[in-house]
Design an enzyme around this catalytic site. Structure first.
Site, mmCIF file in Angstrom:
data_model
loop_
_atom_site.group_PDB
_atom_site.id
_atom_site.type_symbol
_atom_site.label_atom_id
_atom_site.label_comp_id
_atom_site.label_asym_id
_atom_site.label_seq_id
_atom_site.Cartn_x
_atom_site.Cartn_y
_atom_site.Cartn_z
ATOM 1 N N HIS A 67 -2.023 12.368 30.984
ATOM 2 C CA HIS A 67 -1.080 13.236 30.263
ATOM 3 C C HIS A 67 -0.200 12.428 29.309
ATOM 4 C CE1 HIS A 67 1.124 17.359 30.565
ATOM 5 N NE2 HIS A 67 1.139 16.880 29.331
ATOM 6 N N ARG A 122 -3.047 22.186 27.914
ATOM 7 C CA ARG A 122 -2.391 22.480 29.191
ATOM 8 C C ARG A 122 -3.441 22.628 30.272
ATOM 9 N NH1 ARG A 122 1.358 20.597 27.345
ATOM 10 N NH2 ARG A 122 3.430 21.451 26.883
ATOM 11 N N GLU A 143 -1.001 17.611 38.745
ATOM 12 C CA GLU A 143 -0.596 16.312 38.201
ATOM 13 C C GLU A 143 0.476 15.684 39.088
ATOM 14 O OE1 GLU A 143 0.541 16.679 34.098
ATOM 15 O OE2 GLU A 143 -1.402 17.492 33.503
#
Length: 348
Positions: free
Chosen positions: A308, A260, A289
């Site tokens: 990701h 994370r 992001e």
């Protein structure tokens, strides 16, 4: 013969509708189900906040219309909000094919008597493999060599001692977190010949793979050539690896994060890469992001970046579809749900 139960399959371009429909029929047979489909645009259209829930795709209006008459919904990204629940009183099961049902309002679902399930561990194998891929790419500077080849260079200078990469075999690798993903990474690293240290206050030492040793975070940072993050993001772990922890890492070490973004101070990481304190970094998750144009990682040296997608594999999508279909089968047979996210409540 009883009438088929209407189920909405609300897939997207990762967990496909056909994967969930096929899995549903494989688990329970086609006879019990009247399957309707809704296609959501993720990942080609980013997810976002819908109503009061996060990381959802599509709109409340779309879902309300598609859920008309449905008692079951299988989905990855559809938004289960107060408005949807109020408009769809016949809904009884909302099965989310992801590791956490962040796109569902669990309190509202409980009040409406709707069971919400999810798919924990669906991407553990994929994320563990991606971690190893980033680790190898960063340690051996594979992307830089690839970029040189595409640019028409034959960089024989990469054979110079100071330019060469690092090996996993014989290195000490520290894993911050040793759950489903960290445990798999640990076992693979032991097989590759690394000494593996882990720090995780919630994992029993007896559950660690053979050859893996539990230590404090301070000892792990001081000893490891490679540090890889696998902790959950909680109030306790937010900002766990900041400027002080990066300074405590061995000079010339490598930092990997496929967990994370909130675990890590990326400004401090970029500074450590520029200063040469760290040899390299491999990252799949970020503090912001998508990564913005002015982010300090954009021009940091020796960093390998992926958007990701550690949990993205065909096997993950297929496994996730089977997991939600299995929950629908349990619901149909009156069996306890395996991965229920909210308390039991009687449907009004």
């Amino acid at each position: 013969m009883p009438e088929p139960i209407r189920v909405l399959v609300a897939g997207d371009d990762f967990v496909l509708n056909r994967l969930m429909t096929d899995a549903l029929h494989a688990d329970s047979g086609p006879a019990p189900w009247d399957v309707r489909e809704l296609h959501l645009p993720w990942p080609h259209v980013p997810f976002g906040r819908v109503g009061e829930v996060d990381e959802a795709s599509g709109s409340e209006e779309q879902l309300i219309e598609a859920l008309r008459g449905a008692r079951v919904c299988l989905t990855q990204m559809a938004p289960l909000t107060r408005r949807v629940l109020t408009a769809c009183p016949q809904l009884e099961l909302f099965a989310v094919s992801r590791g956490g049902p962040v796109n569902a309002d669990l309190d509202a679902a409980t009040r409406h008597g709707v069971a919400v399930t999810f798919a924990p561990g669906r991407n553990a194998e994929s994320t563990a493999e991606h971690t190893l891929g980033l680790m190898l790419a960063a340690m051996r500077r594979i992307p830089q060599a690839h970029a040189g080849m595409l640019a028409g260079r034959w960089d024989s200078g990469l054979f110079a001692y100071e330019a060469t990469g690092l090996e996993i075999a014989g290195s000490t690798v520290g894993l911050v977190g040793a759950g489903a993903i960290g445990g798999r990474v640990a076992a693979a690293l032991v097989a590759l010949g690394a000494e593996v240290l882990v720090t995780d206050p919630y994992v029993e030492r007896s559950a660690l793979p053979a050859g893996v040793r539990a230590v404090s975070l301070d000892e792990l940072l001081a000893r490891a050539t490679v540090v890889s993050l696998h902790a959950r993001l909680t109030d306790e772990t937010a900002g766990l690896i900041g400027a002080d922890q990066i300074r405590a890492m061995r000079p010339g070490s490598v930092l990997i994060n496929c967990a994370r973004g909130g675990l890590l101070d990326y400004t401090a990481l970029a500074a450590a890469l520029r200063a040469g304190h760290l040899f390299a970094a491999g990252l799949d998750v970020y503090d912001v992001e998508p990564l913005p144009a002015g982010h300090p990682l954009r021009d940091a040296p020796h960093v390998v970046l992926t958007p990701h997608l550690a949990g993205a594999s065909r096997a993950v999508a297929e496994r996730a579809a089977r997991m939600v279909a299995a929950e629908a089968g349990r619901w149909l047979r009156g069996e306890p749900l395996l991965h229920r996210a909210n308390p039991v409540a009687a449907h009004p």
